[in-house]
Design an enzyme around this catalytic site. Sequence first.
Site, PDB file in Angstrom:
ATOM      1  N   TYR A   1     -14.203  -4.139  10.600  1.00  0.00           N
ATOM      2  CA  TYR A   1     -12.900  -3.482  10.544  1.00  0.00           C
ATOM      3  C   TYR A   1     -12.118  -3.750  11.827  1.00  0.00           C
ATOM      4  CZ  TYR A   1      -9.329   0.144  10.304  1.00  0.00           C
ATOM      5  OH  TYR A   1      -8.126   0.801  10.296  1.00  0.00           O
TER       6      TYR A   1
ATOM      7  N   SER B   1      -4.542  -0.909  14.177  1.00  0.00           N
ATOM      8  CA  SER B   1      -5.256   0.333  14.459  1.00  0.00           C
ATOM      9  C   SER B   1      -5.699   0.325  15.913  1.00  0.00           C
ATOM     10  CB  SER B   1      -6.495   0.442  13.558  1.00  0.00           C
ATOM     11  OG  SER B   1      -7.367   1.475  13.994  1.00  0.00           O
TER      12      SER B   1
ATOM     13  N   GLY C   1       0.813  -1.215   0.000  1.00  0.00           N
ATOM     14  CA  GLY C   1       0.000   0.000   0.000  1.00  0.00           C
ATOM     15  C   GLY C   1       0.838   1.252   0.000  1.00  0.00           C
TER      16      GLY C   1
ATOM     17  N   GLY D   1      -0.570   7.951   1.274  1.00  0.00           N
ATOM     18  CA  GLY D   1      -0.716   7.959   2.722  1.00  0.00           C
ATOM     19  C   GLY D   1       0.523   7.532   3.468  1.00  0.00           C
ATOM     20  N   ILE D   2       0.304   6.841   4.600  1.00  0.00           N
ATOM     21  CA  ILE D   2       1.433   6.472   5.444  1.00  0.00           C
ATOM     22  C   ILE D   2       2.329   5.433   4.763  1.00  0.00           C
ATOM     23  CG2 ILE D   2       0.192   7.078   7.546  1.00  0.00           C
ATOM     24  CD1 ILE D   2      -0.146   4.103   8.099  1.00  0.00           C
ATOM     25  N   GLY D   3       1.758   4.643   3.852  1.00  0.00           N
ATOM     26  CA  GLY D   3       2.585   3.684   3.133  1.00  0.00           C
ATOM     27  C   GLY D   3       3.604   4.364   2.252  1.00  0.00           C
TER      28      GLY D   3
END
Length: 310
Positions: free
Chosen positions: A175, A150, A21, A25-27
């Site tokens: 999730y 998360s 990913g 974003g954070i990836g």
Amino acid sequence: MTGWDAGDIPDQSGRTAVVTGANSGIGYVTARELARKGARVVLACRSEARGSEAADRLSAEVPDARAEFVRLDLGDLESVREFAATYERGYDRLDLLINNAGVMALPYGLTADGFETQFGVNHLGHFALTGLLLPALLGTPGARVVTVSSFMHALANIDIRDLNSERQYRRWIAYGRSKTANLLFTHELARRLATIGSEVVAAAAHPGYADTNLHAAGPRMTGRKAAERVMGAGARILGQSAEAGALPALYAATAPGVAPDSFTGPSFAMWRGSPARSRRAGWTLDDLAGERLWAASEELTGVTYEALKA
């Protein structure tokens, strides 16, 4: 860890990292900062267009970077196997595997292999990927596996009798269960690595509340505009940047002395701030639950961790 930031990442020259990913974003930030410190980085992304663009963008930001895109669709086990085969042919070591990619709060759907999408992508895809890349990890001194969970794992424990949410589907509970699965996977992987005396470190991290496109994706796909606006506004006001959200994973991947089965997240209320040890639900440390999830994951994916069998 006080005040730890990307400037504290040790030199990564000669090391190779796979970041799932990594197109946004954070990836993307994780891949970029590892490349900035000298690592050869593989951007493992589902979209060929977005993955190639991300590799080009990273090379523009870090001119001496060694960054390559290799396609990986975690929702398709055939794609996972193809990625692992490509990696085995083209790379001779694997120092860091960052299991970062994920989906959040989607309407009910199925992966290419018939798994509930969030469980299939967030957990099973990464379980299969890690197992297929395990020989490269075991053969590389100082290797680490960092799986991004998360703080919302606290929403729900897994239901081993209904891993695919076939009885009842609630998107946020699903999730939370997928993120609990990430932590149980890390717990059991760390235990099994220790059993064979391996020095590979399996750790987990979470970004807190980061302002990335992940927050917009779930509510938008439901068609509920009010939820989309609330999530978007919350992320902008309360969330930290992708740069800050990537720090816990970068810390877990590179900082000296990171413990197996540790869980790193933002220091302030688990939402924002520099990396720190993070709280986790007690059920993510349950040995029996970890063993049961592991057995089910091997059966569902067909990927068995033979090298970890005593």
